[in-house]
Structure formats: C-alpha cells, structure tokens
Motif scaffolding. Sequence first.
Motif, PDB file in Angstrom:
ATOM      1  N   GLU A 117      45.550  -5.313 -15.907  1.00 20.24           N
ATOM      2  CA  GLU A 117      45.286  -3.892 -15.943  1.00 20.24           C
ATOM      3  C   GLU A 117      44.432  -3.540 -17.152  1.00 20.24           C
ATOM      4  N   GLN A 118      44.635  -4.198 -18.252  1.00 20.72           N
ATOM      5  CA  GLN A 118      43.848  -3.938 -19.452  1.00 20.72           C
ATOM      6  C   GLN A 118      42.385  -4.340 -19.246  1.00 20.72           C
ATOM      7  N   ILE A 119      42.154  -5.429 -18.522  1.00 21.54           N
ATOM      8  CA  ILE A 119      40.791  -5.894 -18.252  1.00 21.54           C
ATOM      9  C   ILE A 119      40.058  -4.860 -17.396  1.00 21.54           C
ATOM     10  N   LEU A 120      40.741  -4.325 -16.407  1.00 15.71           N
ATOM     11  CA  LEU A 120      40.137  -3.313 -15.548  1.00 15.71           C
ATOM     12  C   LEU A 120      39.818  -2.046 -16.351  1.00 15.71           C
ATOM     13  N   THR A 121      40.685  -1.666 -17.259  1.00 15.78           N
ATOM     14  CA  THR A 121      40.460  -0.487 -18.086  1.00 15.78           C
ATOM     15  C   THR A 121      39.255  -0.709 -18.991  1.00 15.78           C
ATOM     16  N   VAL A 122      39.201  -1.888 -19.643  1.00 17.03           N
ATOM     17  CA  VAL A 122      38.068  -2.203 -20.503  1.00 17.03           C
ATOM     18  C   VAL A 122      36.792  -2.274 -19.682  1.00 17.03           C
ATOM     19  N   LEU A 123      36.855  -2.900 -18.531  1.00 17.10           N
ATOM     20  CA  LEU A 123      35.683  -3.015 -17.651  1.00 17.10           C
ATOM     21  C   LEU A 123      35.209  -1.633 -17.204  1.00 17.10           C
ATOM     22  N   SER A 124      36.099  -0.733 -16.909  1.00 16.15           N
ATOM     23  CA  SER A 124      35.736   0.636 -16.520  1.00 16.15           C
ATOM     24  C   SER A 124      35.064   1.360 -17.679  1.00 16.15           C
ATOM     25  N   ALA A 125      35.618   1.195 -18.868  1.00 11.93           N
ATOM     26  CA  ALA A 125      35.047   1.853 -20.044  1.00 11.93           C
ATOM     27  C   ALA A 125      33.646   1.312 -20.334  1.00 11.93           C
ATOM     28  N   VAL A 126      33.494  -0.018 -20.266  1.00 14.42           N
ATOM     29  CA  VAL A 126      32.190  -0.640 -20.496  1.00 14.42           C
ATOM     30  C   VAL A 126      31.196  -0.170 -19.430  1.00 14.42           C
ATOM     31  N   SER A 127      31.632  -0.103 -18.199  1.00 15.01           N
ATOM     32  CA  SER A 127      30.762   0.355 -17.108  1.00 15.01           C
ATOM     33  C   SER A 127      30.298   1.791 -17.343  1.00 15.01           C
ATOM     34  N   THR A 128      31.224   2.637 -17.786  1.00  9.78           N
ATOM     35  CA  THR A 128      30.888   4.028 -18.051  1.00  9.78           C
ATOM     36  C   THR A 128      29.872   4.124 -19.181  1.00  9.78           C
ATOM     37  N   VAL A 129      30.098   3.364 -20.256  1.00  9.90           N
ATOM     38  CA  VAL A 129      29.166   3.376 -21.382  1.00  9.90           C
ATOM     39  C   VAL A 129      27.799   2.860 -20.944  1.00  9.90           C
ATOM     40  N   CYS A 130      27.782   1.787 -20.159  1.00 13.50           N
ATOM     41  CA  CYS A 130      26.505   1.238 -19.660  1.00 13.50           C
ATOM     42  C   CYS A 130      25.770   2.253 -18.778  1.00 13.50           C
ATOM     43  N   ALA A 131      26.514   2.945 -17.921  1.00 13.28           N
ATOM     44  CA  ALA A 131      25.891   3.938 -17.046  1.00 13.28           C
ATOM     45  C   ALA A 131      25.270   5.062 -17.867  1.00 13.28           C
ATOM     46  N   ILE A 132      25.989   5.491 -18.899  1.00 12.85           N
ATOM     47  CA  ILE A 132      25.448   6.546 -19.766  1.00 12.85           C
ATOM     48  C   ILE A 132      24.206   6.051 -20.490  1.00 12.85           C
ATOM     49  N   ALA A 133      24.252   4.823 -21.019  1.00  5.45           N
ATOM     50  CA  ALA A 133      23.109   4.265 -21.758  1.00  5.45           C
ATOM     51  C   ALA A 133      21.898   4.112 -20.845  1.00  5.45           C
ATOM     52  N   PHE A 134      22.123   3.564 -19.638  1.00  6.98           N
ATOM     53  CA  PHE A 134      21.004   3.390 -18.702  1.00  6.98           C
ATOM     54  C   PHE A 134      20.450   4.748 -18.237  1.00  6.98           C
ATOM     55  N   GLY A 135      21.324   5.697 -18.044  1.00 10.54           N
ATOM     56  CA  GLY A 135      20.888   7.039 -17.653  1.00 10.54           C
ATOM     57  C   GLY A 135      20.036   7.673 -18.728  1.00 10.54           C
ATOM     58  N   TYR A 136      20.455   7.535 -19.978  1.00 13.34           N
ATOM     59  CA  TYR A 136      19.677   8.093 -21.077  1.00 13.34           C
ATOM     60  C   TYR A 136      18.329   7.375 -21.208  1.00 13.34           C
ATOM     61  N   ALA A 137      18.341   6.038 -21.037  1.00 17.28           N
ATOM     62  CA  ALA A 137      17.096   5.269 -21.131  1.00 17.28           C
ATOM     63  C   ALA A 137      16.109   5.726 -20.045  1.00 17.28           C
ATOM     64  N   ALA A 138      16.622   5.933 -18.842  1.00 22.02           N
ATOM     65  CA  ALA A 138      15.766   6.397 -17.744  1.00 22.02           C
ATOM     66  C   ALA A 138      15.233   7.806 -18.038  1.00 22.02           C
ATOM     67  N   PHE A 139      16.091   8.654 -18.576  1.00 24.39           N
ATOM     68  CA  PHE A 139      15.669  10.007 -18.933  1.00 24.39           C
ATOM     69  C   PHE A 139      14.562   9.980 -19.984  1.00 24.39           C
ATOM     70  N   ALA A 140      14.742   9.146 -21.006  1.00 22.04           N
ATOM     71  CA  ALA A 140      13.743   9.044 -22.072  1.00 22.04           C
ATOM     72  C   ALA A 140      12.424   8.512 -21.525  1.00 22.04           C
ATOM     73  N   ARG A 141      12.485   7.502 -20.655  1.00 18.38           N
ATOM     74  CA  ARG A 141      11.263   6.947 -20.081  1.00 18.38           C
ATOM     75  C   ARG A 141      10.556   7.977 -19.210  1.00 18.38           C
ATOM     76  N   ASN A 142      11.300   8.685 -18.394  1.00 18.23           N
ATOM     77  CA  ASN A 142      10.694   9.711 -17.530  1.00 18.23           C
ATOM     78  C   ASN A 142      10.114  10.854 -18.349  1.00 18.23           C
ATOM     79  N   LYS A 143      10.762  11.176 -19.468  1.00 12.63           N
ATOM     80  CA  LYS A 143      10.245  12.240 -20.319  1.00 12.63           C
ATOM     81  C   LYS A 143       8.887  11.847 -20.887  1.00 12.63           C
ATOM     82  N   LYS A 144       8.747  10.594 -21.317  1.00  9.95           N
ATOM     83  CA  LYS A 144       7.453  10.116 -21.824  1.00  9.95           C
ATOM     84  C   LYS A 144       6.414  10.139 -20.714  1.00  9.95           C
ATOM     85  N   SER A 145       6.804   9.726 -19.534  1.00  7.08           N
ATOM     86  CA  SER A 145       5.884   9.715 -18.388  1.00  7.08           C
ATOM     87  C   SER A 145       5.459  11.139 -18.040  1.00  7.08           C
TER      88      SER A 145
END
Length: 97
Positions: A2-30
């Motif tokens: 259960e702890q692995i799933l919780t950590v994996l969910s948290a990491v996934s959420t952080v990655c999604a936020i980071a990738f979303g921000y990266a895409a936003f920044a790239r599109n803003k430059k474009s």
Amino acid sequence: MEQILTVLSAVSTVCAIAFGYAAFARNKKSDTANEAKSDATVLTEIGYIKGGIDDIKAEQREQRKTNTEFVERLVAVEASAKQAHKRIETLERAHEE
C-alpha cells in the motif's frame, strides 16, 4: 504494498504537474514567437501602405503645382484675348467711320 502505491501515486501526480508546466512553458514560447511573426508581418504591411500614401501625396503635390501653372496660363490667355477683342472692336469702329 500500500505504501508503494501511495508513493507511486504521489510521484505520478508530481510528474504530471511537471510535464504539464513544461508543455505550458513550451507553448507559451511558441505562441510568443507566432505573435512576433504576426506583428512583424503587420508592421511590414503598414510600412508598405505608408510608402504608398507618401507616393500619392507627392503625386498630389505635383498635380496641384501643374494645375496652378495651368490656371496662371489660362488667366494670361484670357487677358490677352480680352485685349485683342478691344483692339479688334477699335479697328472695326475706325473702319466703319
């Protein structure tokens, strides 16, 4: 497990936020680059229009000058014709007498 799933969910959420921000920044430059290209095109077209207007104004000034010269010449011709009519009338009166 259960702890692995919780950590994996948290990491996934952080990655999604980071990738979303990266895409936003790239599109803003474009978007900024596209806006700059569009602005440059508009400014270039405005420059061409301004040049055309300047040419039209120059032609208009030249036409005004030409018209003024024609008016001056017409006035001189009318004055000359008036004097000629007076001389003709004087000659006709002298001839009749």
